[in-house]
Design an enzyme around this catalytic site. Sequence first.
Site, PDB file in Angstrom:
ATOM      1  N   LYS A  73      20.084   5.378  31.080  1.00  0.00           N
ATOM      2  CA  LYS A  73      20.253   4.973  32.519  1.00  0.00           C
ATOM      3  C   LYS A  73      20.267   5.905  33.306  1.00  0.00           C
ATOM      4  CE  LYS A  73      21.260   2.104  35.100  1.00  0.00           C
ATOM      5  NZ  LYS A  73      20.053   0.719  35.926  1.00  0.00           N
ATOM      6  N   ASN A 104      25.879  18.241  28.805  1.00  0.00           N
ATOM      7  CA  ASN A 104      24.851  17.934  29.571  1.00  0.00           C
ATOM      8  C   ASN A 104      23.706  18.233  30.537  1.00  0.00           C
ATOM      9  OD1 ASN A 104      22.874  15.324  30.758  1.00  0.00           O
ATOM     10  ND2 ASN A 104      24.174  14.880  32.539  1.00  0.00           N
ATOM     11  N   GLY A 105      22.545  18.035  29.723  1.00  0.00           N
ATOM     12  CA  GLY A 105      21.204  18.954  30.537  1.00  0.00           C
ATOM     13  C   GLY A 105      20.732  19.492  29.329  1.00  0.00           C
ATOM     14  N   GLU A 114      10.536  -2.223  28.030  1.00  0.00           N
ATOM     15  CA  GLU A 114      11.839  -1.311  27.648  1.00  0.00           C
ATOM     16  C   GLU A 114      12.570  -2.199  26.909  1.00  0.00           C
ATOM     17  OE1 GLU A 114      12.908  -1.287  31.940  1.00  0.00           O
ATOM     18  OE2 GLU A 114      13.808   0.252  30.743  1.00  0.00           O
ATOM     19  N   TRP A 146      22.500  11.940  24.921  1.00  0.00           N
ATOM     20  CA  TRP A 146      20.675  11.678  24.131  1.00  0.00           C
ATOM     21  C   TRP A 146      20.126  12.345  23.903  1.00  0.00           C
ATOM     22  CZ3 TRP A 146      15.719  12.521  26.241  1.00  0.00           C
ATOM     23  CH2 TRP A 146      15.143  11.029  26.623  1.00  0.00           C
ATOM     24  N   LYS A 159       9.433  -3.998  32.136  1.00  0.00           N
ATOM     25  CA  LYS A 159      10.567  -4.350  31.360  1.00  0.00           C
ATOM     26  C   LYS A 159      11.021  -5.298  29.769  1.00  0.00           C
ATOM     27  CE  LYS A 159      13.870  -3.296  33.614  1.00  0.00           C
ATOM     28  NZ  LYS A 159      12.899  -3.017  34.891  1.00  0.00           N
ATOM     29  N   ARG A 214      24.519   6.210  29.465  1.00  0.00           N
ATOM     30  CA  ARG A 214      23.942   7.561  29.851  1.00  0.00           C
ATOM     31  C   ARG A 214      22.870   8.161  28.696  1.00  0.00           C
ATOM     32  NH1 ARG A 214      24.888   9.839  34.483  1.00  0.00           N
ATOM     33  NH2 ARG A 214      24.112  11.192  34.021  1.00  0.00           N
ATOM     34  N   HIS A 260     -13.115  -4.856  33.870  1.00  0.00           N
ATOM     35  CA  HIS A 260     -12.748  -3.183  34.052  1.00  0.00           C
ATOM     36  C   HIS A 260     -13.159  -2.731  32.652  1.00  0.00           C
ATOM     37  CE1 HIS A 260     -15.242  -3.264  37.876  1.00  0.00           C
ATOM     38  NE2 HIS A 260     -13.861  -4.009  38.052  1.00  0.00           N
ATOM     39  N   CYS A 300      23.484  12.844  28.537  1.00  0.00           N
ATOM     40  CA  CYS A 300      24.526  12.612  27.844  1.00  0.00           C
ATOM     41  C   CYS A 300      25.714  12.081  29.203  1.00  0.00           C
ATOM     42  CB  CYS A 300      24.861  13.405  27.414  1.00  0.00           C
ATOM     43  SG  CYS A 300      23.873  14.159  26.349  1.00  0.00           S
ATOM     44  N   GLU A 302       6.498  -4.254  37.398  1.00  0.00           N
ATOM     45  CA  GLU A 302       7.779  -4.506  36.892  1.00  0.00           C
ATOM     46  C   GLU A 302       7.899  -5.307  35.612  1.00  0.00           C
ATOM     47  OE1 GLU A 302      11.247  -3.464  36.849  1.00  0.00           O
ATOM     48  OE2 GLU A 302       9.666  -2.583  36.891  1.00  0.00           O
TER      49      GLU A 302
HETATM   50  C1  AGP Z   1      14.324   0.659  34.778  1.00  0.00           C
HETATM   51  O1  AGP Z   1      14.344  -0.070  33.853  1.00  0.00           O
HETATM   52  C2  AGP Z   1      15.033   2.272  33.526  1.00  0.00           C
HETATM   53  N1  AGP Z   1      15.431   2.306  33.717  1.00  0.00           N
HETATM   54  C3  AGP Z   1      13.406   3.618  34.246  1.00  0.00           C
HETATM   55  O2  AGP Z   1      12.345   3.614  34.285  1.00  0.00           O
HETATM   56  C4  AGP Z   1      14.052   3.726  35.636  1.00  0.00           C
HETATM   57  O3  AGP Z   1      13.675   3.233  36.881  1.00  0.00           O
HETATM   58  C5  AGP Z   1      13.492   5.558  36.484  1.00  0.00           C
HETATM   59  O4  AGP Z   1      14.494   6.086  35.049  1.00  0.00           O
HETATM   60  C6  AGP Z   1      14.023   6.171  37.232  1.00  0.00           C
HETATM   61  O5  AGP Z   1      15.735   6.436  37.341  1.00  0.00           O
HETATM   62  P1  AGP Z   1      16.485   5.202  38.977  1.00  0.00           P
HETATM   63  O6  AGP Z   1      15.937   4.555  40.025  1.00  0.00           O
HETATM   64  O7  AGP Z   1      17.610   6.067  38.725  1.00  0.00           O
HETATM   65  O8  AGP Z   1      15.656   7.288  39.647  1.00  0.00           O
END
Ligand code: AGP
Length: 637
Positions: free
Chosen positions: A632, A123-124, A515, A97, A512, A27, A531, A2, A508
Site C-alpha cells: 500500500k 522497515n526500510g 495491479e 515486503w 487498476k 504494507r 502512432h 513492511c 488509471e
Molecule cells: C495505486 O493503486 C497503487 N497503490 C500505487 O500506484 C500508489 O498510487 C502509489 O504507490 C502512490 O502511493 P501514494 O499515493 O500513497 O503516494
Amino acid sequence: MCGIVGYIGMREASGVLLQGLQRLEYRGYDSAGIAVLAGDGVRCDVLGGMCEEKKKSEGGRLRVVKQKGNVASLAEAIVRSNGHISGATLGIGHTRWATHGDPSDRNAHPHMNASGDIALIHNGIIENHAALRVELGNHGYSFTSDTDSEVLVHLIDHLWKQIPFLDFESAVRQALSIIDGAYGICVISSREPETMIVARKGSPLVIGIGDGEYFVASDAAPLVEYTRQVVYLEDDELAVVKRDGYTVKSIDNIEQEKALTELDFELGEIEKGGYEHFMLKEIFEQPEVMQDVMRGRVRLEEGRIQLGGIADHLDELRAAKRIVICACGTSWHAGLIGEYLIEEFANIPVEVDYASEFRYRNPIIGPGDVMLVISQSGETADTLAALQLAREKGATVIGICNVVGSTIARQTDFGIYTHAGPEIGVASTKAFSAQVIVLTMLALALSKDRTMSDDEVIEALQSLNDLPDQVSRILEHSEQILEIAEHYKDARNFLYLGRGYNFPVALEGALKLKEISYIHAEGYPAAEMKHGPIALIDEEMPVVVIATKTKDETYKKVLSNIQEVRSRKGRVIAIATEGDEEIEALAEHVIYVPEGAQFIMPLLTVIPLQLLSYYIAKMRKCDVDRPRNLAKSVTVE
Ligand code: AGP
C-alpha cells in the site's frame, strides 16, 4: 515497506501483535514473524487478556516464530507452537515486503543475534549493508539471512559487547549512526527485559499511549482499538519505551518534547463492513467520501471554496511562476487531471512529473515556483525525496495527503487533507477520487477573482455538489458491469483510450486492471493510438474507450478512434454519456455515466473502470486486496 508492531504492557503480547500485523498486512505480506520475551515474570491468564499478576522481571528468554507466508499462516504456526510464545507481555512483530533476500523463512523478521538475546524488526533499506556484513564478518559474525536488516542486530550486539558500560539504548543509537539508509525499527533484548527501543529515519513510526501499556506501529491502524492517543516519531528520533513510560530523543541524544495527537478515525472504518473486499467497500464508499471531502469547503451559497490549509497562502499560490506536480502511481494520474484543472480554471502553468524521475534529473525549480506533491499514504519515498529536493532549491511545497500526520504532510509548507478515511485496499480508489476533488477545489480557489466570473464558479460548485448522487447512480449499475466483466476475464491484454480530462482516467483504468488482475493493460491518449498501439489491435484485444459527450470537437474525434479500432476487429467497451444512442451501434458493450461538465467527467468515468477491474480480478481469483508484488505505501525507492 513492511509493517512493524511492538507492545509492552499487561496483555498477552502475541495476541496484540498478531492483530496489529493483520491490520498492517497491506504494507507487505510475503513473510511474517513475532518475537516475545517469554517468562518475564509478568504472567497472563488468557490470550489477549489482561494479566492478573505483576512482578519485577528477572529476565526471561526471547522466543521467535517467523516464516514465509502471510499473517494468517503465522497465526496457525503460533497455535502449532503450543504456547511457545504465550505468557509474554513484551514483543515485536513484522510483516514483510521483500527488498533484499527473497521471501523465505530465514529472511523473515525478527532477526536475532547469535546468542539469541536481541531481536530486531526493520522497515526500510540499509544501503551500506554489504560493507557492514564484511566488517562484521571480520569480527567473526555469521549471517543466517540474505537481508540487509540482519546486519543491524549484529552491529548492535557487537557495539554493546565491545564498548564497556555501553547500555542497550546507546548501543542502538551508535549502530544507527553507522548505517546509511532508511529505517523504522523495534528492538528488544532479554538483557534489558523491561525495554523496547524504536527509531525512525525515512520509514513511518507511531507510538500508541495506553493506560500502563504502549503500542508501536508503522501507522495508526493497529492502535485505534486500544488508544486514540498517539505520538508520531520524526526522522532521526529514537524512543525508549518501558512499562511505566517512554522518552523520545533525537538520534544525537537530545530529549524531545512530543505533542500527543488524537486519532480521528473509528475502528469500523478499517473493517470490511460486510463487503467481500476492502477495495469493493472503498469503491462503494465514494459518494459519502465525496461529501466528506467537500464538507465545509464547497460553499455554494457563498459561491466560493474554503480550504483552511491554504487560505493564508492563496495570493502566494496565485502569483506562482508555475506549479510542478510530483507524485507516483495513481496519485500521479490525479496530478495529470490537476494540470488540466489548474491551467483551465486558474491559468497558471503546470508541469506534472513522476517523483522518481524528478528527484534524479537536474530539475530547474526555485523561489517563486510551487511544488505540489500528492500522496495517499504520505509516506511514498520518491515523493518525499522530490519535495525535500524542491525545498532545498527554495520552492514552496504544498501537499495533498490522505493520512493525517504522515511524513509528507508534516514536511510540506502547508497543504490539504483529502479526508477519504483509511484506504486499506492496495489498489487506490476512493483516495483517487478525493484527490481529484481536492485538485478541483484548489483550481477553483486559485481562479477566484482572477479568471472565472462568480457565475462560472457557482456553476462549477454546483457540478461538484451533484457528484455524490451521480456516482451513486453509476454504482447502482454495478451488476451490469459485472456481466460485462464476464466477457473479458480471460483477455490477455487491454487497451484504454481517452482524450482531454479522460486521458489520465484511461491511464488509471489500465493501472487498476494491471495491479489487481495481472492482465497487461495500457492507457493512451486516444489520438496517440494510430502512432503505434493500433498495431496491437485484433479480435483478441478489448479496448475501453472513454467517449463521454463534450461541448468541443473531441467527442467526434473519439468516435473516429472507435471506428479505427472496430476496423481492426478490436472489441470496444465504451464509457458513454447517458442518452447517447449513437455509440451503441459502435461498441460491443456500453457503460453509461450521467451527463456533466467536462472537468467533472474523470470523477464519473473512473467508477466503471474501478468496478470492471475489480470484477475481472475477482473472477480470476486474484487476491484483490493484497495483489502480488505490491504494497500500500512504497517507503523505499
Ligand atoms: C495505486 O493503486 C497503487 N497503490 C500505487 O500506484 C500508489 O498510487 C502509489 O504507490 C502512490 O502511493 P501514494 O499515493 O500513497 O503516494
